[in-house]
Design an enzyme around this catalytic site. Sequence first.
Site, mmCIF file in Angstrom:
data_model
loop_
_atom_site.group_PDB
_atom_site.id
_atom_site.type_symbol
_atom_site.label_atom_id
_atom_site.label_comp_id
_atom_site.label_asym_id
_atom_site.label_seq_id
_atom_site.Cartn_x
_atom_site.Cartn_y
_atom_site.Cartn_z
ATOM 1 C CG ASP A 86 25.811 42.049 15.352
ATOM 2 O OD1 ASP A 86 26.077 42.096 14.133
ATOM 3 O OD2 ASP A 86 26.269 42.868 16.167
ATOM 4 C CG HIS A 87 24.175 44.369 12.025
ATOM 5 N ND1 HIS A 87 25.002 44.269 13.117
ATOM 6 C CD2 HIS A 87 23.880 45.682 11.897
ATOM 7 C CE1 HIS A 87 25.193 45.473 13.622
ATOM 8 N NE2 HIS A 87 24.529 46.352 12.903
ATOM 9 C CG ASP A 107 27.778 49.116 14.509
ATOM 10 O OD1 ASP A 107 27.058 48.417 13.785
ATOM 11 O OD2 ASP A 107 27.324 49.944 15.331
ATOM 12 N NE ARG A 136 22.173 55.750 14.312
ATOM 13 C CZ ARG A 136 23.354 55.215 13.990
ATOM 14 N NH1 ARG A 136 23.410 54.151 13.225
ATOM 15 N NH2 ARG A 136 24.450 55.779 14.390
ATOM 16 C CB SER A 190 25.098 53.378 9.465
ATOM 17 O OG SER A 190 25.974 52.389 9.017
ATOM 18 N NE ARG A 192 24.140 51.395 7.082
ATOM 19 C CZ ARG A 192 22.870 51.619 7.390
ATOM 20 N NH1 ARG A 192 22.006 51.997 6.479
ATOM 21 N NH2 ARG A 192 22.428 51.426 8.618
HETATM 22 C C1 MIC Z 1 23.131 50.942 12.690
HETATM 23 O O1 MIC Z 1 22.819 50.945 13.863
HETATM 24 O O2 MIC Z 1 22.734 51.801 11.871
HETATM 25 C C2 MIC Z 1 24.062 49.851 12.185
HETATM 26 C C3 MIC Z 1 23.282 48.983 11.303
HETATM 27 O O3 MIC Z 1 24.524 49.092 13.274
HETATM 28 C C4 MIC Z 1 25.225 50.518 11.474
HETATM 29 C C5 MIC Z 1 26.163 49.573 10.836
HETATM 30 C C6 MIC Z 1 25.701 49.056 9.520
HETATM 31 O O4 MIC Z 1 25.093 49.771 8.739
HETATM 32 O O5 MIC Z 1 25.990 47.873 9.242
HETATM 33 C C7 MIC Z 1 26.045 51.460 12.346
HETATM 34 O O6 MIC Z 1 25.547 51.954 13.328
HETATM 35 O O7 MIC Z 1 27.196 51.757 12.009
HETATM 36 FE FE1 SF4 Z 2 22.529 46.515 15.989
HETATM 37 FE FE2 SF4 Z 2 23.155 49.026 15.252
HETATM 38 FE FE3 SF4 Z 2 20.777 48.433 16.342
HETATM 39 FE FE4 SF4 Z 2 22.904 48.318 17.824
HETATM 40 S S1 SF4 Z 2 22.080 50.144 16.843
HETATM 41 S S2 SF4 Z 2 21.263 46.801 17.793
HETATM 42 S S3 SF4 Z 2 24.435 47.559 16.428
HETATM 43 S S4 SF4 Z 2 21.563 47.736 14.382
#
Ligand code: MIC
Ligand code: SF4
Length: 754
Positions: free
Chosen positions: A95-96, A160, A448, A643, A645
């Site tokens: 998805d990302h 995630d 976010r 995140s 990550r």
């Molecule tokens: C996000 O919303 O910041 C992400 C991208 O989904 C991250 C995961 C990532 O950095 O791959 C998260 O929320 O953990």
């Molecule tokens: Fe994707 Fe993270 Fe955004 Fe949700 S918050 S849509 S998992 S990047």
Amino acid sequence: MAFDIEMIKKVYDNLDAKVNAARKVVNKPLTLTEKILYAHLWDGQASTAFERGKSYVDFAPDRVAMQDATAQMALLQFMQAGRPQVAVPSTVHCDHLIQAKEGATKDLATANNQNKEVYDFLASVSNKYGIGFWKPGAGIIHQVVLENYAFPGGMMIGTDSHTVNAGGLGMVAIGVGGADACDVMAGLPWELKFPKLIGVKLTGKLSGWTSAKDVILKVAGILTVKGGTGAIVEYFGEGANSLSCTGKGTICNMGAEIGATTSIFGYDVKMADYLRGTGRADVAELADKVAVHLTGDEEVYANPSAYFDQVIEINLSELEPHINGPFTPDLAWPLSKFAAAVKEAGWPAKLEVGLIGSCTNSSYEDISRAASIAQQAVDKNLVAKAEFTITPGSEQVRYTVDRDGYLDIFGKMGGVVLANACGPCIGQWARHGAEKQEKNSIITSFNRNFAKRADGNPNTHSFVASPEIVTAFAIAGDLTFNPVTDTLTNEKGEQVRLDEPQGIELPIKGFAVEDAGYQAPAEDGSKVQVLVSETSDRLQLLAPFAAWEGTDVTSLKLLIKAKGKCTTDHISMAGPWLKFRGHLDNISNNMLIGAINFFNEKADSVKNQLTGEYGAVPATQRAYKAAGIGSIVVGDENYGEGSSREHAAMEPRHLGVRAILVKSFARIHETNLKKQGMLALTFANPADYDKIQEDDTIDIIGLTSFAANTPLTVVLNHKDGSKDEIKVNHTYNDQQIEWFKAGGALNIIRASVK
Ligand code: MIC
Ligand code: SF4
């Protein structure tokens, strides 16, 4: 296809005995959170009650979910664990990595082409080790999990931070780094500090423009981005029962924005309806039989302050719609005060783009409510002043809302449907003109809104609200518009008002989908080959990190003293860098490039103490590494917020940073650092942050007797020859100290295989 009824049966069959055992140990009425946590203890631990916020506890989660941007590192680690199959049901979701540019069909085709190597890798690893694989276009991990896998009373971890979304279906679902997922898939226990408990009592009932999103926007305003750290938030009360299951999901989803370990609602009729609506009547039937264990005890909810560490009460009947932002999700504005705040702060009032959907808000209910506003634009001759995009959370939702005509309505309002993917929520938005870095405003129904997150432009002021509020604002094109009180001028010059949104929780004709995008793994994957090309710039097999040298670590150079907010987006930016998530050396070139250097207030500009010159953070660190010199990173409050990550921990580890010393950490990031063999330290006295000088050489003393609950000493050797000695705290337990000594947790698993 997708969910494992046998596993769920097993959890429910044991629930009664496990909850009763917990009752004996805890010796007072139980919250729902305690019931689920105690029911998922790793074998043989429940002899004493755990101390909230203190005891480290081993758990046995029921399942693991991973998304493509973090699964690569999780699975590269798992490949080294020497196991033939995953020990618990696990899934990967693509998805990302899909960029949003021209709309769903074209963008998906481009992604399949550009990310082929990574998708092939993930598909083959999944196939080999028995992991379910959700193809690109199937949807965003959290929505797909809610529709297929989440179940009341279960426990899941996911790579995630928004894994917590599944709390909307009564599951303890927790975001973790890939190394934690690797442990659970390898059949090892998963460790968590027993959380504190925050109770949120919801009274009254939502009406008009207010939606579930506003509950969490309000809670974020109350608790702030670090107020939930180390805690699970449990929602209850008659107001909770009145919220749809997906609305509960939205609330739990954004619990990540207050740093909460997770959030949860008790099992109720709305959850049963959702289970039935998504083809899981059998799960609902099983849950009904153990329903008493799938909610907190009556005594707890009757007298919450006796059982929770903190209690918040919100009356839904009085709750106003909220808009949070810019640049942080906890800056909460009730709609009635927002216009004045925009004017006073000088934020751009002209709205450029409204974006709805994402993992947070793309349920059938969300889309139908937003569409009821969009339809009014069409009916009342209003032309949307801002651009408008829709990101469906899953192919099932997309197919169903398309069948029911909602996407058509958005189309008439000028909306563009993007792929069922993260897209603009994570910097995967090829927004035209963003490179000009103009000051502008956007509003999303995402979660976010950190600087640069959506389009890479630091001057984009991003606000967060419900899908219906976003839609109304997109029509008005103006952030000072209040849909409750104001009128808009239509094409005919008439003053018209937008009526309150109307929605439908679950599709009357049921959900439908042609190809949900699921690929089951091979029964026997032992012959499946996983190939990683040595010349790939996107994937790199991992080499083990070196073990601790057995002495204090001294003569470390200060790499950066980060000032203010330093989220994982600042430490390891997403957007254009997502393509290197499977290649540690390449992605390390983004290390801390977003962090603001305390000494010159600039991003990605630090002093190289070897040359005296200012340079980019990664290049400066590579120079220290080449010279065989270790370094240290200093940070402020809630360092590593956001995140899951683990790249944000692995990059410094890979480049030779030895310690991260901050005022406070976000939970997942702190664990990620420990797992990778880094030192995660906090100032015993936060004011000591001020003692760190730009040219400091730093020693960490006490490592030869490194022990739980014993602070370490840090010596700051200043350039003028003076010294400061300060105490630093840590939260390592005995096991985690072993990770440090071995050079990372994976080295211990690896050693156990041979
Ligand atoms: C996000 O919303 O910041 C992400 C991208 O989904 C991250 C995961 C990532 O950095 O791959 C998260 O929320 O953990
Ligand atoms: Fe994707 Fe993270 Fe955004 Fe949700 S918050 S849509 S998992 S990047």
